[in-house]
Write a protein that holds these residues in place. Structure first.
Motif, short mmCIF file in Angstrom:
data_model
loop_
_atom_site.label_atom_id
_atom_site.label_comp_id
_atom_site.label_asym_id
_atom_site.label_seq_id
_atom_site.Cartn_x
_atom_site.Cartn_y
_atom_site.Cartn_z
N MET A 115 0.86 -1.18 0.00
CA MET A 115 0.00 0.00 0.00
C MET A 115 0.91 1.24 0.00
O MET A 115 1.85 1.33 0.77
N SER A 116 0.58 2.19 -0.85
CA SER A 116 1.39 3.41 -0.92
C SER A 116 1.17 4.27 0.32
O SER A 116 0.16 4.13 1.03
N GLY A 117 2.11 5.17 0.56
CA GLY A 117 1.98 6.09 1.69
C GLY A 117 0.73 6.94 1.59
O GLY A 117 0.07 7.22 2.59
N THR A 118 0.37 7.32 0.37
CA THR A 118 -0.84 8.12 0.15
C THR A 118 -2.08 7.33 0.56
O THR A 118 -2.96 7.84 1.26
N ASN A 119 -2.14 6.07 0.14
CA ASN A 119 -3.29 5.25 0.50
C ASN A 119 -3.34 4.97 1.99
O ASN A 119 -4.43 4.88 2.58
N GLU A 120 -2.18 4.82 2.61
CA GLU A 120 -2.15 4.63 4.06
C GLU A 120 -2.69 5.86 4.78
O GLU A 120 -3.46 5.75 5.74
#
Length: 161
Positions: free
Chosen positions: A1-6
């Motif tokens: 999971m990308s940092g943005t999605n996190e």
């Protein structure tokens, strides 16, 4: 999971917490206290509740650039409700719609796609809108909490977690 999605997921989880704890507070309110108003120039407890439960849905409509009339219509329909279960159900449904919308956005759209509210002269990124929805709901949950404390409800900070 990308940092943005996190980060998106953390914000959505915070909104879920606000909805859950707001619902728990609302369920404790006695109908006898709904007319309580700390000062003449402030909302009544009932008005605070209605505004709080409308935040997810109305803010979603606003960020989707719906006209002011649509938002006012939604708020007017909610004001006819007098059942706490209906109020909290409406708020939970709004949360579901916010989550569905935000999860449908690709990372680039979440970070860069700007939409403009009817009351602004500039757009905001979808990520900023999500932050605003969370802080807006949090603000009115705190307002509800304070009104209830002033009316003597046995609530404390643990009711917010």
């Amino acid at each position: 999971m990308s940092g943005t999605n996190e980060m998106k997921e953390l914000l959505l989880n915070e909104l879920e917490l606000i909805v859950r704890t707001s619902s728990n507070l609302i369920e404790k309110i006695s109908p006898n206290h709904l007319d309580y108003r700390p000062r003449q120039n402030m909302r009544s407890l009932h008005e605070v509740v209605l505004h709080l439960v409308s935040v997810p849905f109305t803010d979603l409509l606003i960020l989707q650039e719906k006209p002011e009339e649509d938002i006012r219509e939604l708020e007017a329909s909610l004001s006819k409700e007098h059942d706490p279960a209906q109020w909290t159900g409406f708020m939970k449904e709004g949360l579901t719609e916010v989550r569905r919308y935000m999860e449908s956005l690709e990372e680039d759209d979440f970070l860069r796609k700007e939409t403009k509210a009817f009351y602004l002269d500039h757009g905001k990124a979808q990520a900023k809108w999500l932050i605003e929805i969370v802080t807006h709901a949090q603000h009115h949950r705190a307002q509800l909490f304070n009104y209830m404390k002033e009316q003597g409800y046995d609530i404390n900070m643990f009711d917010l977690y």
